[in-house]
Design a protein around this motif. Structure first.
Motif, short mmCIF file in Angstrom:
data_model
loop_
_atom_site.label_atom_id
_atom_site.label_comp_id
_atom_site.label_asym_id
_atom_site.label_seq_id
_atom_site.Cartn_x
_atom_site.Cartn_y
_atom_site.Cartn_z
N ARG A 44 0.98 -1.10 0.13
CA ARG A 44 -0.06 0.08 0.04
C ARG A 44 0.89 1.29 0.10
O ARG A 44 1.14 1.92 1.10
CB ARG A 44 -0.91 -0.16 1.23
CG ARG A 44 -1.93 -1.06 1.08
CD ARG A 44 -3.02 -1.25 2.46
NE ARG A 44 -3.76 -2.41 2.35
CZ ARG A 44 -4.86 -2.41 1.71
NH1 ARG A 44 -5.42 -1.44 1.08
NH2 ARG A 44 -5.70 -3.43 2.03
N ARG B 62 0.46 4.32 -1.17
CA ARG B 62 -0.29 5.58 -0.99
C ARG B 62 -0.40 5.73 0.57
O ARG B 62 -0.12 6.65 1.17
CB ARG B 62 -1.68 5.47 -1.45
CG ARG B 62 -2.36 6.96 -1.41
CD ARG B 62 -3.63 6.77 -2.16
NE ARG B 62 -3.44 6.41 -3.39
CZ ARG B 62 -4.54 5.53 -4.00
NH1 ARG B 62 -5.64 5.21 -3.32
NH2 ARG B 62 -4.35 4.85 -5.33
N ARG B 63 -0.42 4.96 1.42
CA ARG B 63 -0.82 4.82 2.79
C ARG B 63 0.60 5.63 3.22
O ARG B 63 0.65 6.22 4.25
CB ARG B 63 -1.01 3.65 3.35
CG ARG B 63 -1.14 3.57 4.97
CD ARG B 63 -1.45 2.24 5.57
NE ARG B 63 -2.87 1.59 5.09
CZ ARG B 63 -3.32 0.56 5.39
NH1 ARG B 63 -2.66 -0.34 5.96
NH2 ARG B 63 -4.69 0.30 4.95
N LEU C 188 -5.27 10.86 0.66
CA LEU C 188 -6.46 10.12 1.24
C LEU C 188 -7.66 10.39 0.43
O LEU C 188 -8.56 9.51 0.57
CB LEU C 188 -6.56 10.70 2.80
CG LEU C 188 -5.45 10.51 3.57
CD1 LEU C 188 -5.72 11.37 4.95
CD2 LEU C 188 -5.43 8.90 3.92
N ASP D 287 -5.55 1.02 -3.44
CA ASP D 287 -4.14 1.18 -3.04
C ASP D 287 -3.67 -0.13 -2.87
O ASP D 287 -3.55 -0.62 -1.74
CB ASP D 287 -4.23 1.96 -1.64
CG ASP D 287 -2.86 2.47 -1.25
OD1 ASP D 287 -1.73 2.25 -2.29
OD2 ASP D 287 -2.38 2.72 -0.01
#
Length: 421
Positions: free
Chosen positions: A68, A70-71, A182, A188
């Protein structure tokens, strides 16, 4: 994907705008408020390179394994906002000193190597592989546009509200970037290929480095990446002292000396979309653009005479190389799209960051040492001369090997078109 790419553009552009405020404020804080010497400026610049050297290669292997990305980018933006916010508080309360700037440089180095390794991994979630080049050009154009606006506004903000206010703008920009991430809807998630499941981290790290030592073109390309990076770091270290102490540019107008670089970055990004058309060799474009940018750096130490004339000449020496650098950056990504497997992009990007960070740290320290020993202007001339010599020696071999690879690509394309299966 289109909506999320737009959000990514807004987030990256906003973050770039804030980063310019910090970039303009840092030398003013160091030189005007803390009285830093050229050698200390070199230490501040070099601090960002140490984490990249130590953590860069493992970070690349990690980036190719993160499910993930993006996180993780959200977490990195949040950490950056916290670090810049602490410095702003320290400066406003007169507690901070040069050591704080070195610590912030080190923190930004850690966050930058992690974010840089994930940048293209995440971008490939948002666009198809054959659209990476145009998407990168658009993102880069937004960042240069934000940099242009930031350099126009940073000086008045610093004069009117102080350097802590400029740092606060950067804090807000990081938080807005995290908010944009977010708000994305694209899933993601990056699957880990089964064929890489049993490879160790050290083997993956070594594979990232081997890319730059395998083919003759990649070895030549390394010279054109390393030498300009080292020279640019040395020149950047000395630019603040040169503008503020040698040509005596008032601090209120310091940011304006970099306005042209924003315009040139936008122009280079726009031109790259036209130059890198199908059928044109991005390898050759990369080499020629790096060489041209290195040559144009000569305008910086030539700045002399009345303040307006010296400022214009210095602005050309700062800005015109950015034009060719923007073109080279997009062309380099196109080279990677052709020469690098998708599941190796994180490792190759991290290896590149480690190499450039190492040479940039050496260049920054060398620039500061030369500035202390020779004086600022002679040090600028020395760095330019060394860079031009190395590029001139490596140029012919780089262009020959680029032509060889391009011809091989065309042969493969013709075979595929005849035999699609």
């Amino acid at each position: 994907m289109k909506r999320d790419l737009q959000l990514y553009w807004w987030g990256q552009t906003t973050s770039a705008l804030g980063s310019v405020f910090t970039a303009v404020a840092m030398p003013i804080i160091a030189i005007v408020q803390f009285g830093a010497s050229p050698g200390e400026m070199g230490l501040i610049a070099a601090a960002a390179g140490v984490p990249a050297i130590v953590l860069g290669l493992p970070a690349g292997a990690l980036a190719d394994r993160i499910r993930r990305p993006r996180r993780m980018l959200v977490a990195l933006d949040t950490a950056a906002a916290l670090g810049v916010g602490i410095l702003a508080l320290g400066v406003s309360t007169h507690v901070a000193d040069t050591g704080w700037l070195i610590c912030l440089g080190a923190l930004e180095g850690v966050l930058s190597i992690l974010a840089g390794s994930l940048y293209f991994v995440h971008l490939r979630q948002l666009v198809e592989a054959d659209r990476i080049g145009p998407a990168r050009a658009r993102l880069q154009a937004g960042q240069y546009g934000a940099a242009l606006l930031g350099r126009i506004l940073a000086g008045p903000v610093i004069v009117g509200f102080g350097t802590p206010a400029a740092l606060t703008v950067d804090v807000v920009s990081y938080l807005l970037s995290a908010t944009a991430l977010l708000g994305m809807r694209t899933p993601d998630g990056v699957p880990v290929p089964a064929k890489r499941a049993h490879k160790g981290t050290l083997r993956e790290v070594a594979a990232g480095l081997r890319f730059f030592t395998g083919h003759p073109f990649h070895r030549s390309l390394l010279v054109f990446i390393v030498v300009p990076a080292a020279a640019a770091a040395g020149l950047s270290t000395l630019t603040g002292p040169f503008l503020l102490r040698v040509i005596h540019l008032p601090a209120a107008y310091y940011g304006l000396a970099f306005v042209l670089s924003g315009v040139m970055g936008l122009a280079g990004s726009a031109l790259s979309a036209r130059v890198l058309v199908p059928g044109r060799d991005p390898r050759r474009v990369t080499i020629l653009a790096f060489a041209a940018g290195t040559t144009c750096c000569l305008a910086l130490p030539m700045a002399a005479g009345p303040l307006p004339l010296a400022t214009v000449c210095a602005a050309l020496g700062i800005g015109v190389p950015v034009f060719f650098g923007a073109l080279a950056n997009v062309a380099l990504i196109s080279v990677f799209a052709v020469d690098v497997a998708e599941d190796a992009m994180g490792r190759i990007t991290a290896a590149l960051q480690v190499i450039t960070a190492t040479t940039a740290m050496i260049g920054a320290l060398a620039g500061g040492a030369l500035g202390d020993r020779l004086g600022v202007r002679p040090a600028l001339w020395t760095l330019c001369a060394l860079s031009l010599t190395a590029v001139a020696l490596a140029g012919p071999a780089a262009l020959r090997s680029a032509r060889t690879l391009h011809e091989a690509d065309r042969e493969r394309s013709s075979v595929v078109s005849v035999n699609p299966r």
